[in-house]
Motif scaffolding. Structure first.
Motif, PDB file in Angstrom:
ATOM      1  N   GLU A  36      36.686  29.764  61.258  1.00 34.82           N
ATOM      2  CA  GLU A  36      36.142  30.590  62.367  1.00 34.82           C
ATOM      3  C   GLU A  36      36.795  30.447  63.651  1.00 34.82           C
ATOM      4  O   GLU A  36      37.175  29.445  64.077  1.00 34.82           O
ATOM      5  N   GLU A  39      34.863  32.360  69.261  1.00 36.93           N
ATOM      6  CA  GLU A  39      34.140  33.528  69.515  1.00 36.93           C
ATOM      7  C   GLU A  39      33.146  33.835  68.638  1.00 36.93           C
ATOM      8  O   GLU A  39      31.782  33.975  68.719  1.00 36.93           O
ATOM      9  N   THR A  40      33.534  33.782  67.092  1.00 40.62           N
ATOM     10  CA  THR A  40      32.395  33.668  66.349  1.00 40.62           C
ATOM     11  C   THR A  40      31.281  32.519  66.286  1.00 40.62           C
ATOM     12  O   THR A  40      30.158  32.909  66.454  1.00 40.62           O
ATOM     13  N   LEU A  42      30.477  30.821  68.798  1.00 47.51           N
ATOM     14  CA  LEU A  42      29.681  30.869  70.133  1.00 47.51           C
ATOM     15  C   LEU A  42      28.553  31.964  69.938  1.00 47.51           C
ATOM     16  O   LEU A  42      27.597  32.139  70.556  1.00 47.51           O
ATOM     17  N   SER A  43      28.684  32.931  68.734  1.00 44.10           N
ATOM     18  CA  SER A  43      27.714  34.122  68.575  1.00 44.10           C
ATOM     19  C   SER A  43      26.379  33.545  67.614  1.00 44.10           C
ATOM     20  O   SER A  43      25.414  34.307  67.513  1.00 44.10           O
ATOM     21  N   HIS A  44      26.801  32.212  66.997  1.00 43.29           N
ATOM     22  CA  HIS A  44      25.552  32.109  66.143  1.00 43.29           C
ATOM     23  C   HIS A  44      24.575  31.511  66.903  1.00 43.29           C
ATOM     24  O   HIS A  44      24.552  30.766  67.944  1.00 43.29           O
ATOM     25  N   GLY A  45      23.154  31.863  66.564  1.00 43.63           N
ATOM     26  CA  GLY A  45      21.961  31.490  67.139  1.00 43.63           C
ATOM     27  C   GLY A  45      21.391  30.101  66.547  1.00 43.63           C
ATOM     28  O   GLY A  45      22.004  29.626  65.506  1.00 43.63           O
TER      29      GLY A  45
END
Length: 169
Positions: A36, A39-40, A42-45
């Motif tokens: 991954e 950017e991907t 960093l987008s995880h919650g």
């Protein structure tokens, strides 16, 4: 599973912050080494990171952390069995730069623990390494992995390949 300088243990859901921080560090360190982008990741919650950390307790999987005496996470490795007819796969391999190399022992300690788990699933352990990641390929070869001759497209850039390696346990 501990040594004088670090401890190795399975991750749990409560480790989600450390799992997240180490994952972001590893992607920054070796962007081609993982499946991954930063950017991907960093987008995880929080829920995503909790689920990732729970992999340490999976029925046919494992996620390990190496933690130094100060509590800093200095390495990680994981493994999973895609289905009951396949070989366990080594994934998510990372050791911080200051803890790399045979002398430090972190990589070997993590891999020994992964191999111990993998033996409960099979007599082999499989991995994929990016064709341009010579440092990792050499480290795997030193630890008994051999190229199988098979390749798969690298998911982030299908024009590049990942090399399949295997080790008999």
């Amino acid at each position: 599973m501990s040594s004088r300088e670090y401890t190795i243990r399975r991750t749990t859901e409560d480790d989600w912050c450390e799992v997240r921080d180490l994952r972001l560090e590893m992607i920054r360190d070796t962007p081609i080494g993982f499946a991954e982008t930063l950017e991907t990741a960093l987008s995880h919650g929080e829920d995503d990171w909790r689920m990732n950390a729970q992999r340490g307790m999976a029925a046919h999987g494992i996620k390990l952390a190496a933690i130094d005496g100060s509590g800093r996470w200095v390495g990680t490795m994981g493994g999973f069995v895609p289905d009951h007819e396949t070989t366990p796969v080594l994934v998510g391999v990372y050791v911080t730069p200051r803890h790399r190399g045979r002398r430090a022992g972190v990589t070997d300690g993590l891999l020994e623990a992964i191999e111990e788990w993998a033996r409960t699933e099979s007599n082999r352990l499989l991995l994929h390494v990016h064709e341009d990641n010579a440092r990792a390929r050499i480290a795997y070869e030193r630890r008994g992995f051999v190229l199988t001759g098979h390749t798969v497209p690298y998911n982030l850039d299908p024009s590049r390949r990942e090399l399949e390696m295997i080790k008999r346990l």
